[in-house]
Design a protein around this motif. Structure first.
Motif, PDB file in Angstrom:
ATOM      1  N   GLU A  22       2.716   1.641  -3.289  1.00 31.87           N
ATOM      2  CA  GLU A  22       1.762   2.096  -4.290  1.00 31.87           C
ATOM      3  C   GLU A  22       1.565   3.604  -4.182  1.00 31.87           C
ATOM      4  OE1 GLU A  22      -2.247   1.606  -3.200  1.00 31.87           O
ATOM      5  OE2 GLU A  22      -2.965   1.324  -5.233  1.00 31.87           O
ATOM      6  N   GLU A  76       0.809  -1.196   0.000  1.00 29.81           N
ATOM      7  CA  GLU A  76       0.000   0.000   0.000  1.00 29.81           C
ATOM      8  C   GLU A  76       0.855   1.264   0.000  1.00 29.81           C
ATOM      9  OE1 GLU A  76      -3.734   0.837   2.777  1.00 29.81           O
ATOM     10  OE2 GLU A  76      -3.319  -1.255   2.327  1.00 29.81           O
ATOM     11  N   ARG A 101      -1.131  -4.252  -4.928  1.00 30.25           N
ATOM     12  CA  ARG A 101      -1.303  -2.806  -4.889  1.00 30.25           C
ATOM     13  C   ARG A 101      -0.172  -2.105  -5.641  1.00 30.25           C
ATOM     14  NH1 ARG A 101      -4.951  -1.179  -0.773  1.00 30.25           N
ATOM     15  NH2 ARG A 101      -4.688   0.874  -1.732  1.00 30.25           N
ATOM     16  N   SER A 120      -0.796  -2.316  -9.215  1.00 26.61           N
ATOM     17  CA  SER A 120      -1.820  -1.347  -9.586  1.00 26.61           C
ATOM     18  C   SER A 120      -1.167   0.010  -9.867  1.00 26.61           C
ATOM     19  CB  SER A 120      -2.829  -1.256  -8.445  1.00 26.61           C
ATOM     20  OG  SER A 120      -3.466  -0.034  -8.437  1.00 26.61           O
ATOM     21  N   SER A 166     -11.289  -3.803  -2.808  1.00 26.23           N
ATOM     22  CA  SER A 166     -10.002  -3.994  -3.463  1.00 26.23           C
ATOM     23  C   SER A 166      -9.296  -5.264  -3.013  1.00 26.23           C
ATOM     24  CB  SER A 166      -9.102  -2.802  -3.179  1.00 26.23           C
ATOM     25  OG  SER A 166      -8.844  -2.754  -1.808  1.00 26.23           O
ATOM     26  N   ASN A 167      -9.614  -5.694  -1.809  1.00 29.90           N
ATOM     27  CA  ASN A 167      -8.905  -6.863  -1.310  1.00 29.90           C
ATOM     28  C   ASN A 167      -9.641  -8.162  -1.567  1.00 29.90           C
ATOM     29  OD1 ASN A 167      -6.760  -5.399  -0.327  1.00 29.90           O
ATOM     30  ND2 ASN A 167      -7.903  -4.866   1.526  1.00 29.90           N
ATOM     31  N   ILE A 175      -8.149  -3.676  -8.961  1.00 27.65           N
ATOM     32  CA  ILE A 175      -6.846  -3.451  -9.585  1.00 27.65           C
ATOM     33  C   ILE A 175      -6.894  -3.813 -11.067  1.00 27.65           C
ATOM     34  CG2 ILE A 175      -4.444  -4.236  -9.569  1.00 27.65           C
ATOM     35  CD1 ILE A 175      -4.772  -4.381  -6.487  1.00 27.65           C
ATOM     36  N   GLY A 187      -8.853   4.062  -1.644  1.00 30.11           N
ATOM     37  CA  GLY A 187      -8.962   2.661  -1.228  1.00 30.11           C
ATOM     38  C   GLY A 187     -10.330   2.101  -1.560  1.00 30.11           C
TER      39      GLY A 187
END
Lengths: 165, 914
Positions: B434, B431, B472, B475, B712-713, B510, B708
């Protein structure tokens, strides 16, 4: 202030737990488990302080010492000195040693309330009130005597008392 | 055992004792056996506890308390029985009752009120141990009600002749204050008296402890007591007391800088004199965190720290490192002096010590050694366990990004370092990496070509797609590759990377970034192909890979053709091949994206359809006009060209970092009523569909992947199911595009001027390296001879990253400190007369704090200052002068107040300190 005093054995079983701020029972058990999970991973011969903000809440530190099979743990905040807390464990264990000569885990398992009595003489409301082991011993002996006298009276009046076992 | 009803005689006669219970539990193995034994015992206890016989009841409560505190059994139902026991005249039962209460009661326990009277009775008992039981219980279960009702009783105990009780009641007072701040008004005076009476070390320790707690929350109110604390600091020889007093001064020093001059010397004396490590460390901590402006004190403290560092005791070494960390911000030399120890500690067995050492190493980082230190640390990160590895990465990331990348000069290096970090197997800081990749891309224009290169290297490696922790980062890599595609040497290659089959391992949020990046890359390629004359200046200069055979055989000479003229000429020649490759890309794009057009995730579906729309249009027109390849002019008139032109114009717009408050600063246009209810619009808009797809591809900020995404996860279930399949697909893919998977060679070709951060060959002599480089770059502080100047970094005026949250103080603390102020200042007049008449014959110093107010008269004030002069004889002239000045000021202020009239308008804390 001191937030908690905990004694757990090396298998994670609690032998004494005293929290000085109100902590719900589930929370207490969770904390004890997470403390154990940190302690059991630590090799021997490393330092005895742990920065605990991650698992004990903000501004928390932890001092522990392993005696034979038992971890003695103090959880406290930045108002306490780490080394002083370390000494306090020493004092506590010293007093236990005096109470039960050659103290072992079984002594503590069977005398949980005595451990509380000793602790209460040393710490009240999260503040250290006595560090002199002689004085603590004196108070603990007095209390024990009072417990016995009243129980002995009972014993005479009521033969069912098992106190002398 | 008897049946269901109450306890029978048999129960009482053959009751299990606590010891029996414990032994019973130990006989059963943990698990089902034990828990069934416990529940059986609980049934017994439930019967026994109802007994009228106190012995039986007491034992039952005892057992229950044991089960509660060590086996987590609920005992809230037995609260009443505990209260019942506390009222027994027999000590043993009372004690059992109180222990049960203090271990199990919660603020919501309803029988708590029943305990009030019993507590009151026991607090006034003649038996000191009964008082002590009540105090202990009260300190744990204290509620506002209990505190309010029992304050008078505690107040009485504060002057109790038995020190045993007095110290405990003082300690208990802290809890009372916390629950019932008004208690301060009643008890504070006596608390202060206890501070002044130095006859008993234990009561003093308890009192100072209470003040330390209070001051840690709101120090300002306790400033008037500074002279008293000072006296204790000088006079006391009790380490516990001194430690607490030092902590109090640490809090007070922030508010009153003049304190420092007075207390530094006594603290140094303690540091030199004391044998107790705890006290020495506390002195060190106080000096380095609060009084670091006093050079001699800091030198002494650092010397003590060094002793700690060289000690064989690990605890002392750990504390030494902590101390060093506290010095670091103000006196970096102290860290440099001890750097060997610090760096050696980086590979200590003790996790604590390693972490502290890491923090210290990071504190040494400056703009001229950051490259070397990071290189060495990456080496450590590769060697250490996952936890520490991530800790290293985390601290590197936060140190390097501090103050908008203040210490970074060579951003190309930093960006490639971020790329290296992603490849560390344990890396879990996706994170942050990113965020930084995108942030740097937006802030630093000059680094974009390198950023795109790093992004490409990451995207092209199929192995990375399998690690969810770095999704991430991918991404971010996809985003920069799309956003800054004009800097790419090989946009087609990026397209291939974005399309590779293993991207189905990515979470939908992503993937949609990936797809949108394809869109950008595609529109860039089409633009360069269709409208070259327009794009020559802006983008084509970087577009030199569209040459014969560009896709599968890359010749090195392409990179070594800097001449602009030759390039545009080769471009003309290579048009045929470009057409082929564009066609290739379009086909590939359409083949791989078509299945996604019906994806369940709206983001993906939306974006895929956008890309497909553009690709299909382009493919149609380009293949139709296959014959027209010679005539460039025609291309301009194609529908695609027109669309591409619009899209490209939109995409070319550069957008920079946006401050958090940007939205708020947009002025509300005239005539716009924000509060107006818009529900009426529903009926109008019901059948109007918003033109989503168009607005989406034109407005870029929608895409910023740092927002966020909530999902996303979440891995798309369906897609992860195909993971097994994808390995074989990958093999096939590799076979087809074999050349793209040569990252190691590629890196050398695209030669950068710095060594890769985690080159395995350079990792062995870490410690010496680090010692050496800190030696070179830190001690000498020479300016690095930079090959290029630091690029411009866009900064925002305010709140660059996170808005500052205002810390809210506890309401109770406000109440406490308000009450304290009232006591110390408001009611000063009455206090003063009380005290001066009732006590103090010889102990002039103890008057000090009471006299310290606007209302005190100046002669007494002067006598106070003289007393202080006696206490501390060796003082420098400066402070002497200061004192006189302050006396003068007091006088002046008093005169201004008007003689004799005691009016305290506002709680100004007067200065007592000089």
């Amino acid at each position: 202030m001191i937030k908690a005093m905990i004694v757990i054995n090396n298998q994670g079983k609690p032998r004494l737990s005293k929290f000085y701020n109100y902590t719900p029972l589930e929370q207490q058990q969770k904390l004890i488990r997470s403390i154990y999970s940190v302690l059991c991973l630590r090799p021997e011969n490393v330092s005895n302080f742990i920065e605990g903000s991650s698992f004990l809440g903000p501004d928390s530190r932890l001092v522990y010492k392993l005696f034979a099979t038992l971890y003695f743990i103090f959880v406290f905040d930045s108002s306490e000195n780490e080394l002083a807390m370390f000494d306090l464990i020493q004092v506590y264990v010293e007093i236990l040693e005096k109470c039960f000569s050659n103290v072992c885990e079984l002594d503590l398992v069977l005398n949980c309330s005595k451990m509380h009595t000793i602790l209460d003489e040393m710490i009240l409301g999260g503040q250290v009130v006595e560090t002199n082991s002689e004085k603590v011993m004196q108070a603990v002996d007095e209390i024990a005597k009072m417990e016995k006298i009243t129980a002995a009276t009972k014993f005479i009046s009521k033969s069912t008392s098992l106190f002398w076992g | 055992m008897s049946g269901n009803g109450g306890p029978s005689l048999m129960d009482s006669l053959f009751q299990r004792t606590l010891e029996d219970l414990i032994k019973g539990i130990r006989l059963h193995l943990p698990g089902a056996g034990q828990s069934s034994f416990i529940s059986k015992s609980l049934d017994e206890i439930r019967r026994e506890i109802k007994s009228t016989d106190l012995q039986t009841k007491s034992t039952a409560v005892q057992k229950l308390t044991y089960l509660h505190s060590l086996h987590g059994v609920d005992m809230s139902w037995a609260a009443f029985h505990a209260v019942e026991l506390t009222s027994s005249p027999l000590f043993i039962y009372k004690k059992t009752g109180y222990l049960a209460a203090s271990l199990s009661f919660r603020p919501s326990t309803d029988v708590l009120l029943l305990l009030t009277n019993q507590l009151r009775k026991d607090l006034s008992s003649t038996n000191q141990h009964e008082v002590s039981l009540a105090l202990e219980c009260l300190s744990v279960i204290c509620t506002p009600d209990l505190a309010r009702d029992l304050t008078p009783d505690i107040f009485t105990l504060l002057t109790c002749g038995k020190m045993f009780i007095r110290k405990k009641s003082i300690a208990c007072l802290l809890m009372i204050f916390g629950q019932y701040p008004d208690a301060v008004r009643v008890c504070f005076k006596r608390l202060v008296e206890n501070l002044e009476s130095s006859d008993n070390a234990q009561t003093l320790a308890a009192t100072v402890g209470v003040f330390c707690e209070l001051a840690s929350k709101e120090p300002r109110s306790y400033l008037p007591l500074a002279p008293e604390f000072y006296r204790i600091l000088v006079e006391s020889r009790n380490n516990w007391v001194l430690i607490k007093v030092l902590k109090i001064f640490m809090h007070l020093a922030k508010l009153e800088p003049r304190l420092a001059k007075k207390v530094v010397e006594p603290i140094c004396d303690h540091m030199k004199r004391s044998e107790a490590k705890s006290l020495v460390f506390e002195c060190v901590r106080t000096i380095v965190s609060s009084f670091y402006e006093y050079e001699f004190a800091v030198k002494l403290a650092v010397a003590k720290i060094r002793e700690f560092l060289l000690d064989s005791d690990l605890n002392l070494r750990y504390l030494g490192l902590q101390g060093l960390l506290l010095v670091a911000p103000s006196h970096l030399w102290a860290v440099l002096e001890n750097k060997e120890v610090v760096i050696k500690s980086l590979s200590d067995v003790d996790q604590n010590i390693k972490l502290e050492a890491l923090r210290l190493v990071m504190s040494m980082v400056s703009d001229n050694n950051v490259v070397e230190i990071c290189r060495v640390l990456i080496g450590y990160a590769l060697k250490s366990d996952p936890e520490f590895c991530n800790e290293i990465l985390r601290s590197m990331l936060s140190t390097c990004s501090r103050n908008v990348y203040e210490i970074i000069i060579d951003f190309d290096w930093y960006v490639s370092l971020l790329g290296e970090m992603a490849r560390i197997p344990h890396c879990q800081n996706g994170e942050e990496i990113e965020y930084q990749l995108i942030d740097i891309g937006m802030r630093v224009k000059d680094v974009r070509p390198e950023l795109v290169r790093v992004g490409r290297d990451l995207l092209i490696d199929p192995a990375l797609l399998g690690n969810p922790f770095i999704h991430r980062i991918l991404s971010a890599a996809a985003w920069v590759s799309g956003e800054y595609v004009q800097f790419s040497r090989k946009p087609f290659e990026i397209m291939e990377a974005l399309l590779q089959p293993r991207t189905n391992l990515l979470p939908p949020s992503i993937r949609s970034v990936y797809i949108h990046s394809m869109f950008k890359v595609l529109s860039f390629c089409l633009h360069s192909f269709l409208l070259p004359e327009k794009g020559v200046n802006t983008s084509l200069s970087n577009f030199d890979d569209i040459e014969p055979g560009f896709t599968y055989s890359e010749s090195e000479q392409e990179f070594t053709e800097p001449d602009h003229a030759t390039r545009s000429s080769t471009f003309q020649k290579s048009d045929t091949f470009m057409l082929e490759s564009i066609d290739n890309v379009l086909t590939q794009l359409i083949t791989s994206l078509t299945p996604l057009a019906d994806n369940h995730d709206v983001e993906i579906q939306e974006r895929v359809r956008n890309v497909l729309g553009l690709a299909q249009l382009a493919q149609q027109e380009i293949s139709c006009h296959h014959d027209l390849k010679e005539k460039m002019v025609d291309k301009v008139n194609l529908k695609t060209s027109i669309i591409i032109n619009i899209i490209n114009d939109a995409l070319l717009e550069d957008f920079g970092p946006i401050p958090f408050s940007a939205q708020e600063r947009v002025p509300i246009p005239d005539g716009l009523v924000l509060e107006e209810n818009l529900s009426k619009l529903d009926s109008i808009c019901a059948d109007v569909r918003l033109p989503k797809s168009e607005s989406f591809c034109l407005i870029k900020p929608v895409l910023l992947p740092t927002d966020g995404d909530s999902n996303s996860n979440q891995q798309n279930e369906e897609e992860s199911g195909t993971a097994v399949e994808s390995t074989s697909l990958l093999a096939e893919h590799r076979k087809r595009h074999g050349l793209f998977y040569l990252p190691s060679n590629d890196k050398k070709i695209a030669s950068s001027s710095f060594p890769p951060a985690n080159d395995p060959n350079q990792r062995d002599n870490d410690v010496e390296d680090l010692v050496k480089l800190t030696e070179e770059s830190l001690v000498l502080k020479r300016k690095p001879n930079l090959s290029r100047p630091r690029p411009v970094v866009v900064k925002l005026d305010e709140g660059d990253r996170h808005p500052i949250t205002v810390k809210k103080t506890d309401e109770n603390e406000d109440l406490i400190s308000g009450a304290v102020r009232d006591v110390l200042l408001g009611t000063e007049a009455s206090l003063h007369s009380n005290i001066s008449s009732s006590r103090r014959k010889g102990k002039s110093h103890s008057k000090v704090n009471m006299e310290n107010s606007e209302t005190g008269n100046s002669s007494k004030r002067r006598s106070k200052h003289r007393d202080h002069g006696k206490n501390v004889e060796d003082r420098d002239e400066n402070s002497e002068k200061g004192k006189k000045k302050s006396v003068g000021r007091h006088k002046a202020r008093r005169r201004a107040d008007g003689d004799g009239v005691v009016v305290v308008q506002k709680p100004i804390i007067p200065d007592f300190l000089l």
